[in-house]
Write a protein that holds these residues in place. Structure first.
Motif, mmCIF file in Angstrom:
data_model
loop_
_atom_site.group_PDB
_atom_site.id
_atom_site.type_symbol
_atom_site.label_atom_id
_atom_site.label_comp_id
_atom_site.label_asym_id
_atom_site.label_seq_id
_atom_site.Cartn_x
_atom_site.Cartn_y
_atom_site.Cartn_z
ATOM 1 N N ALA A 208 9.317 12.124 -11.342
ATOM 2 C CA ALA A 208 8.781 11.136 -12.027
ATOM 3 C C ALA A 208 9.557 9.611 -11.565
ATOM 4 C CB ALA A 208 8.745 11.167 -13.504
ATOM 5 N N LEU A 209 8.911 8.630 -11.330
ATOM 6 C CA LEU A 209 9.559 7.264 -10.910
ATOM 7 C C LEU A 209 9.229 6.459 -12.214
ATOM 8 C CD1 LEU A 209 10.636 5.170 -9.301
ATOM 9 C CD2 LEU A 209 8.315 4.840 -8.222
ATOM 10 N N LYS A 210 10.383 6.037 -12.796
ATOM 11 C CA LYS A 210 10.267 5.337 -14.088
ATOM 12 C C LYS A 210 10.182 3.711 -13.671
ATOM 13 C CE LYS A 210 13.542 6.657 -17.055
ATOM 14 N NZ LYS A 210 14.872 6.914 -17.746
ATOM 15 N N ASP A 211 10.068 3.071 -14.871
ATOM 16 C CA ASP A 211 9.884 1.634 -14.597
ATOM 17 C C ASP A 211 10.857 1.021 -14.002
ATOM 18 O OD1 ASP A 211 6.992 1.825 -15.743
ATOM 19 O OD2 ASP A 211 7.606 1.151 -17.489
ATOM 20 N N ASN A 212 12.049 1.462 -14.108
ATOM 21 C CA ASN A 212 13.362 0.729 -13.700
ATOM 22 C C ASN A 212 13.680 1.073 -12.239
ATOM 23 O OD1 ASN A 212 14.285 3.365 -14.085
ATOM 24 N ND2 ASN A 212 15.949 2.719 -15.528
ATOM 25 N N GLY A 213 12.958 1.908 -11.703
ATOM 26 C CA GLY A 213 13.126 2.393 -10.315
ATOM 27 C C GLY A 213 13.972 3.614 -10.201
ATOM 28 N N GLU A 214 14.268 4.400 -11.070
ATOM 29 C CA GLU A 214 14.795 5.468 -11.346
ATOM 30 C C GLU A 214 13.967 6.601 -11.189
ATOM 31 O OE1 GLU A 214 17.983 8.333 -14.235
ATOM 32 O OE2 GLU A 214 16.738 6.525 -15.157
ATOM 33 N N VAL A 215 14.385 7.685 -10.388
ATOM 34 C CA VAL A 215 13.715 8.981 -10.329
ATOM 35 C C VAL A 215 14.316 10.121 -11.195
ATOM 36 C CG1 VAL A 215 13.196 10.778 -8.672
ATOM 37 C CG2 VAL A 215 13.198 8.014 -7.913
ATOM 38 N N VAL A 216 13.300 10.928 -11.647
ATOM 39 C CA VAL A 216 13.799 11.950 -12.535
ATOM 40 C C VAL A 216 12.949 13.241 -12.176
ATOM 41 C CG1 VAL A 216 13.647 12.864 -14.782
ATOM 42 C CG2 VAL A 216 13.920 10.636 -14.718
ATOM 43 N N THR A 217 13.715 14.305 -11.738
ATOM 44 C CA THR A 217 13.066 15.424 -10.987
ATOM 45 C C THR A 217 13.354 16.587 -11.799
ATOM 46 O OG1 THR A 217 15.067 15.946 -9.914
ATOM 47 C CG2 THR A 217 13.408 14.507 -8.848
ATOM 48 N N TRP A 218 12.547 17.886 -11.950
ATOM 49 C CA TRP A 218 12.431 18.924 -12.420
ATOM 50 C C TRP A 218 11.764 19.967 -11.822
ATOM 51 C CZ3 TRP A 218 9.571 14.873 -14.201
ATOM 52 C CH2 TRP A 218 8.097 14.983 -14.094
ATOM 53 N N GLY A 219 11.639 21.208 -12.031
ATOM 54 C CA GLY A 219 11.162 22.293 -11.461
ATOM 55 C C GLY A 219 11.922 23.165 -10.491
ATOM 56 N N ARG A 220 11.501 23.731 -9.645
ATOM 57 C CA ARG A 220 12.124 24.727 -8.834
ATOM 58 C C ARG A 220 13.010 24.081 -7.881
ATOM 59 N NH1 ARG A 220 8.324 28.200 -5.010
ATOM 60 N NH2 ARG A 220 9.814 27.950 -3.214
ATOM 61 N N SER A 221 14.128 24.479 -7.935
ATOM 62 C CA SER A 221 15.228 23.625 -7.274
ATOM 63 C C SER A 221 14.986 23.770 -5.563
ATOM 64 C CB SER A 221 16.900 24.136 -7.534
ATOM 65 O OG SER A 221 16.583 25.682 -7.082
ATOM 66 N N THR A 222 14.520 24.883 -5.044
ATOM 67 C CA THR A 222 14.402 25.165 -3.820
ATOM 68 C C THR A 222 13.162 24.147 -3.310
ATOM 69 O OG1 THR A 222 12.990 27.060 -3.979
ATOM 70 C CG2 THR A 222 15.173 27.344 -3.517
ATOM 71 N N SER A 223 12.316 23.559 -4.179
ATOM 72 C CA SER A 223 11.317 22.747 -3.784
ATOM 73 C C SER A 223 11.311 21.289 -4.239
ATOM 74 C CB SER A 223 10.010 23.259 -4.176
ATOM 75 O OG SER A 223 9.695 24.527 -3.710
ATOM 76 N N GLY A 224 12.622 20.816 -4.461
ATOM 77 C CA GLY A 224 12.696 19.576 -4.942
ATOM 78 C C GLY A 224 13.014 19.296 -6.291
ATOM 79 N N GLY A 225 12.801 20.054 -6.966
ATOM 80 C CA GLY A 225 13.157 20.013 -8.366
ATOM 81 C C GLY A 225 14.532 19.540 -8.914
ATOM 82 N N ASP A 226 15.536 19.911 -8.060
ATOM 83 C CA ASP A 226 16.749 19.681 -8.135
ATOM 84 C C ASP A 226 17.471 18.603 -7.067
ATOM 85 O OD1 ASP A 226 19.462 19.305 -8.556
ATOM 86 O OD2 ASP A 226 20.224 21.309 -7.958
ATOM 87 N N SER A 227 17.519 17.367 -7.582
ATOM 88 C CA SER A 227 17.876 16.075 -6.870
ATOM 89 C C SER A 227 19.177 15.838 -7.059
ATOM 90 C CB SER A 227 17.086 15.094 -7.112
ATOM 91 O OG SER A 227 17.005 14.475 -8.264
ATOM 92 N N SER A 228 20.035 16.603 -7.594
ATOM 93 C CA SER A 228 21.487 16.312 -8.100
ATOM 94 C C SER A 228 22.170 15.734 -6.874
ATOM 95 C CB SER A 228 22.097 17.688 -8.568
ATOM 96 O OG SER A 228 22.454 18.589 -8.031
ATOM 97 N N ALA A 229 22.046 16.342 -5.791
ATOM 98 C CA ALA A 229 22.773 15.930 -4.490
ATOM 99 C C ALA A 229 22.660 14.379 -3.953
ATOM 100 C CB ALA A 229 22.527 16.740 -3.229
ATOM 101 N N VAL A 230 21.538 13.959 -4.551
ATOM 102 C CA VAL A 230 21.153 12.470 -4.321
ATOM 103 C C VAL A 230 20.846 11.609 -5.470
ATOM 104 C CG1 VAL A 230 20.488 13.052 -1.796
ATOM 105 C CG2 VAL A 230 18.746 13.183 -3.782
ATOM 106 N N ALA A 231 21.129 12.087 -6.476
ATOM 107 C CA ALA A 231 21.003 11.582 -7.829
ATOM 108 C C ALA A 231 21.547 10.214 -7.852
ATOM 109 C CB ALA A 231 21.163 12.258 -9.022
ATOM 110 N N HIS A 232 22.601 9.813 -7.147
ATOM 111 C CA HIS A 232 23.335 8.651 -7.426
ATOM 112 C C HIS A 232 22.438 7.546 -6.595
ATOM 113 C CE1 HIS A 232 24.836 10.360 -3.730
ATOM 114 N NE2 HIS A 232 24.998 9.288 -3.244
ATOM 115 N N ARG A 233 21.612 8.029 -5.550
ATOM 116 C CA ARG A 233 20.946 7.302 -4.674
ATOM 117 C C ARG A 233 19.510 6.907 -5.380
ATOM 118 N NH1 ARG A 233 21.013 9.860 0.929
ATOM 119 N NH2 ARG A 233 20.037 8.111 1.590
ATOM 120 N N LEU A 234 19.257 7.769 -6.232
ATOM 121 C CA LEU A 234 18.021 7.673 -6.978
ATOM 122 C C LEU A 234 17.858 7.173 -8.468
ATOM 123 C CD1 LEU A 234 16.573 11.073 -6.306
ATOM 124 C CD2 LEU A 234 16.128 9.028 -4.984
ATOM 125 N N ALA A 235 19.146 6.453 -8.705
ATOM 126 C CA ALA A 235 19.241 5.872 -9.967
ATOM 127 C C ALA A 235 18.485 4.524 -10.500
ATOM 128 C CB ALA A 235 20.831 5.843 -10.219
#
Length: 101
Positions: free
Chosen positions: A1-28
């Motif tokens: 999900a894209l929040k109003d402040n430009g931050e991305v929040v992800t969830w779901g199956r990690s192998t299909s993009g549900g886990d964005s922790s490796a790039v979370a700092h770039r999606l803040a």
């Protein structure tokens, strides 16, 4: 999900993009759009940078073209297992599976 402040929040199956922790700092912050294909995602930032995550075979690994995605991208198009980025100068940059796009 894209929040109003430009931050991305992800969830779901990690192998299909549900886990964005490796790039979370770039999606803040600074994300203006997100596109996905069921296996991977690509986020376009307000700086023209592209951030990808998810299945490498589905386009989540853009490392082969990463230097061409750091600035100047104006739009991203998605295919079944690949992505294409259009740059301001008219260049198209592609990554993902050669069999799915």
């Amino acid at each position: 999900a894209l929040k109003d402040n430009g931050e991305v929040v992800t969830w779901g199956r990690s192998t299909s993009g549900g886990d964005s922790s490796a790039v979370a700092h770039r999606l803040a912050a600074g994300v203006v759009s997100i596109t996905g294909n069921g296996e991977a995602f690509a986020a376009l930032k307000d700086t023209g940078e592209v951030v990808t995550w998810g299945s490498a075979l589905g386009g989540g690994d853009s490392s082969a073209v990463a230097r061409r995605l750091v600035a100047g991208v104006i739009s991203i198009t998605v295919a079944r297992f690949s992505f294409a980025a259009l740059k301001e100068v008219g260049e198209v940059v592609t990554w993902g599976s050669p069999h799915g796009g």
